[in-house]
Motif scaffolding. Structure first.
Motif, PDB file in Angstrom:
ATOM      1  N   SER A 241      97.884  30.828 -65.562  1.00 29.84           N
ATOM      2  CA  SER A 241      98.830  31.089 -64.078  1.00 29.84           C
ATOM      3  C   SER A 241      98.655  29.785 -63.256  1.00 29.84           C
ATOM      4  N   LEU A 242      97.930  28.606 -62.984  1.00 33.04           N
ATOM      5  CA  LEU A 242      98.251  27.400 -61.874  1.00 33.04           C
ATOM      6  C   LEU A 242      98.208  26.013 -63.481  1.00 33.04           C
ATOM      7  N   ALA A 243      98.378  26.354 -64.335  1.00 30.36           N
ATOM      8  CA  ALA A 243      99.108  25.643 -65.201  1.00 30.36           C
ATOM      9  C   ALA A 243     101.148  25.443 -65.055  1.00 30.36           C
ATOM     10  N   ALA A 244     101.070  26.768 -65.237  1.00 27.81           N
ATOM     11  CA  ALA A 244     102.417  27.345 -65.265  1.00 27.81           C
ATOM     12  C   ALA A 244     102.529  26.506 -64.161  1.00 27.81           C
ATOM     13  N   THR A 245     102.602  26.951 -62.761  1.00 25.23           N
ATOM     14  CA  THR A 245     102.737  26.287 -61.142  1.00 25.23           C
ATOM     15  C   THR A 245     103.678  25.584 -61.294  1.00 25.23           C
ATOM     16  N   LEU A 246     101.735  24.231 -62.027  1.00 26.70           N
ATOM     17  CA  LEU A 246     101.878  22.699 -61.518  1.00 26.70           C
ATOM     18  C   LEU A 246     102.907  22.107 -62.733  1.00 26.70           C
ATOM     19  N   GLY A 247     102.772  22.806 -64.134  1.00 24.02           N
ATOM     20  CA  GLY A 247     103.930  22.159 -64.787  1.00 24.02           C
ATOM     21  C   GLY A 247     103.410  21.347 -65.681  1.00 24.02           C
ATOM     22  N   VAL A 248     102.169  21.906 -66.030  1.00 26.93           N
ATOM     23  CA  VAL A 248     100.958  21.375 -67.234  1.00 26.93           C
ATOM     24  C   VAL A 248     100.858  21.845 -67.770  1.00 26.93           C
ATOM     25  N   ARG A 249      99.793  21.888 -69.521  1.00 27.54           N
ATOM     26  CA  ARG A 249      99.999  22.595 -70.334  1.00 27.54           C
ATOM     27  C   ARG A 249      98.236  22.472 -70.352  1.00 27.54           C
ATOM     28  N   LEU A 250      97.187  23.828 -70.845  1.00 26.60           N
ATOM     29  CA  LEU A 250      96.068  23.281 -71.089  1.00 26.60           C
ATOM     30  C   LEU A 250      95.352  22.547 -72.601  1.00 26.60           C
ATOM     31  N   GLU A 251      95.180  21.976 -72.541  1.00 25.12           N
ATOM     32  CA  GLU A 251      94.284  21.065 -73.879  1.00 25.12           C
ATOM     33  C   GLU A 251      93.116  22.049 -74.190  1.00 25.12           C
ATOM     34  N   ARG A 252      91.807  21.804 -73.796  1.00 24.15           N
ATOM     35  CA  ARG A 252      90.659  22.761 -73.762  1.00 24.15           C
ATOM     36  C   ARG A 252      89.723  22.368 -72.611  1.00 24.15           C
ATOM     37  N   VAL A 253      88.564  22.820 -72.816  1.00 23.34           N
ATOM     38  CA  VAL A 253      87.136  22.906 -72.104  1.00 23.34           C
ATOM     39  C   VAL A 253      86.111  22.190 -71.836  1.00 23.34           C
ATOM     40  N   VAL A 254      86.483  21.137 -70.551  1.00 20.70           N
ATOM     41  CA  VAL A 254      85.109  20.180 -70.218  1.00 20.70           C
ATOM     42  C   VAL A 254      84.379  20.415 -70.132  1.00 20.70           C
ATOM     43  N   GLY A 255      84.427  21.504 -69.083  1.00 18.09           N
ATOM     44  CA  GLY A 255      83.463  21.673 -67.983  1.00 18.09           C
ATOM     45  C   GLY A 255      82.890  22.963 -68.221  1.00 18.09           C
ATOM     46  N   TYR A 256      81.816  23.922 -67.790  1.00 16.85           N
ATOM     47  CA  TYR A 256      81.385  24.948 -66.926  1.00 16.85           C
ATOM     48  C   TYR A 256      79.927  25.087 -66.543  1.00 16.85           C
ATOM     49  N   SER A 257      79.998  26.377 -65.862  1.00 14.25           N
ATOM     50  CA  SER A 257      79.121  26.693 -65.079  1.00 14.25           C
ATOM     51  C   SER A 257      78.560  27.688 -64.392  1.00 14.25           C
ATOM     52  N   GLU A 258      77.902  28.524 -64.283  1.00 13.32           N
ATOM     53  CA  GLU A 258      77.916  29.627 -63.796  1.00 13.32           C
ATOM     54  C   GLU A 258      76.266  30.871 -62.854  1.00 13.32           C
ATOM     55  N   TYR A 259      76.767  31.204 -61.729  1.00 12.38           N
ATOM     56  CA  TYR A 259      75.637  31.411 -61.402  1.00 12.38           C
ATOM     57  C   TYR A 259      76.219  33.171 -60.873  1.00 12.38           C
ATOM     58  N   SER A 260      74.803  33.911 -60.983  1.00 16.53           N
ATOM     59  CA  SER A 260      74.756  35.594 -60.537  1.00 16.53           C
ATOM     60  C   SER A 260      73.800  35.953 -59.475  1.00 16.53           C
ATOM     61  N   GLY A 261      74.447  36.819 -58.871  1.00 18.74           N
ATOM     62  CA  GLY A 261      74.524  37.648 -58.341  1.00 18.74           C
ATOM     63  C   GLY A 261      74.698  39.401 -58.302  1.00 18.74           C
ATOM     64  N   GLY A 262      73.836  39.535 -57.471  1.00 17.42           N
ATOM     65  CA  GLY A 262      73.986  41.244 -57.229  1.00 17.42           C
ATOM     66  C   GLY A 262      73.274  42.093 -56.511  1.00 17.42           C
ATOM     67  N   GLY A 263      73.388  43.684 -56.688  1.00 16.74           N
ATOM     68  CA  GLY A 263      72.742  44.302 -55.858  1.00 16.74           C
ATOM     69  C   GLY A 263      73.256  46.160 -55.907  1.00 16.74           C
ATOM     70  N   PRO A 264      72.091  47.186 -55.584  1.00 10.15           N
ATOM     71  CA  PRO A 264      72.806  48.303 -55.859  1.00 10.15           C
ATOM     72  C   PRO A 264      73.537  48.778 -55.253  1.00 10.15           C
ATOM     73  N   VAL A 265      74.501  49.526 -56.014  1.00 15.92           N
ATOM     74  CA  VAL A 265      75.621  49.928 -54.933  1.00 15.92           C
ATOM     75  C   VAL A 265      75.742  51.778 -55.613  1.00 15.92           C
ATOM     76  N   PRO A 266      76.202  52.604 -53.978  1.00 18.24           N
ATOM     77  CA  PRO A 266      75.945  53.960 -54.293  1.00 18.24           C
ATOM     78  C   PRO A 266      76.208  55.100 -55.132  1.00 18.24           C
ATOM     79  N   TYR A 267      75.957  55.948 -55.125  1.00 15.22           N
ATOM     80  CA  TYR A 267      76.208  56.119 -56.575  1.00 15.22           C
ATOM     81  C   TYR A 267      75.895  58.041 -56.160  1.00 15.22           C
ATOM     82  N   TYR A 268      77.170  59.036 -56.047  1.00 10.15           N
ATOM     83  CA  TYR A 268      76.633  60.160 -54.678  1.00 10.15           C
ATOM     84  C   TYR A 268      76.937  61.703 -56.110  1.00 10.15           C
ATOM     85  N   ASP A 269      77.375  61.911 -57.824  1.00 10.48           N
ATOM     86  CA  ASP A 269      78.066  62.306 -57.907  1.00 10.48           C
ATOM     87  C   ASP A 269      76.895  63.320 -58.214  1.00 10.48           C
TER      88      ASP A 269
END
Length: 261
Positions: free
Chosen positions: A198-226
């Motif tokens: 979407s961003l590339a289309a807005t900027l009028g450019v084209r994507l070639e390939r991925v050159v960088g990647y990173s990730e981080y995680s986190g989470g917690g309990p979510v109530p479940y009432y069934d």
């Protein structure tokens, strides 16, 4: 034939072209050495540095996955009093051993029971008459891991019926969240890719390939009432109505794309 002092002094004025050539040669030599030294110093400073990336965009994506917990952790404490430390310890040991015996009878493995604290202190009451010793107090706290979540209400009820003076928990976890993490990662990457397109289309450019990647995680309990875990077990104390809920694993990724030149 003998040489005079004048003959030994170079006659620069009589040989100006050769003198000028010598001066220019020295100057060029000095400049060459300076340039080589400067280049070597620049290369030394750049060792280990990646080449700067140009014409790239970076986006972030988020993914979440839900799963039912398969482990519940609870905390039990037994507090005992006695005229002295030894008598308080004896009472505490007897009460705790009886409680742990009931836990094992419910199928709790000895490996999943851990003593987390053990304390003793003299109970002192301060009144208008002064310091009044009231005996000794011994307390012991254990952590119990319940691997069958369906038993958690029964575990809490049994603790209350068999000498536990303080009870806390449960906290719910997932023993192996790797599958949920993989699901969250897939969703996060899809989210990042959609944003990049979407961003590339807005900027009028084209994507070639991925050159960088990173990730981080986190989470917690979510109530479940069934449904509730239990409605009651009798024995004089009604079993608590425990909701295990769901655990949420979330993952955030950052992806950098090189653009087509």
């Amino acid at each position: 034939m003998s040489l005079t002092k004048e003959d030994m002094i170079p006659k620069w004025k009589e040989n100006r072209p050769a003198s000028l050539a010598l001066v220019l040669l020295c100057a060029f030599g000095t400049m060459f050495l300076w340039a080589k030294t400067d280049l070597a110093m620049r290369q030394a400073r750049q060792v280990g540095r990646p080449e700067p990336l140009e014409h790239v965009i970076s986006v972030e994506g988020t993914g979440k996955a839900l799963g039912k917990p398969d482990i519940a952790t609870v905390y039990f404490g037994v507090e005992s009093r006695g005229a002295d430390v030894a008598s308080a310890q004896t009472k505490n040991t007897e009460s705790m051993n009886a409680l742990l015996g009931k836990m094992k009878a419910l199928g709790i493995s000895e490996d999943d029971i851990q003593t987390s604290s053990y304390n003793s202190y003299e109970d002192i009451e301060y009144t208008s008459s002064g310091r009044q010793p009231k005996g000794w107090v011994v307390s012991q706290q254990v952590t119990v891991k319940v691997r069958d979540v369906a038993k958690i209400a029964s575990v809490l009820q049994t603790a209350g019926q068999n000498g536990a003076t303080n009870i806390s928990g449960p906290s719910f976890t997932i023993d192996d969240p790797s599958n949920l993490l993989a699901e969250a990662r897939e969703k996060a990457l899809k989210d990042a890719q959609e944003k990049a397109v979407s961003l590339a289309a807005t900027l009028g450019v084209r994507l070639e390939r991925v050159v960088g990647y990173s990730e981080y995680s986190g989470g917690g309990p979510v109530p479940y009432y069934d449904r509730a875990m239990s409605a009651g077990f009798g024995g004089g104390i009604e079993a608590p109505n425990i909701q295990p809920g769901q655990n949420e694993v979330s993952l955030n990724v950052s992806v950098t794309y090189k653009l087509v030149d």
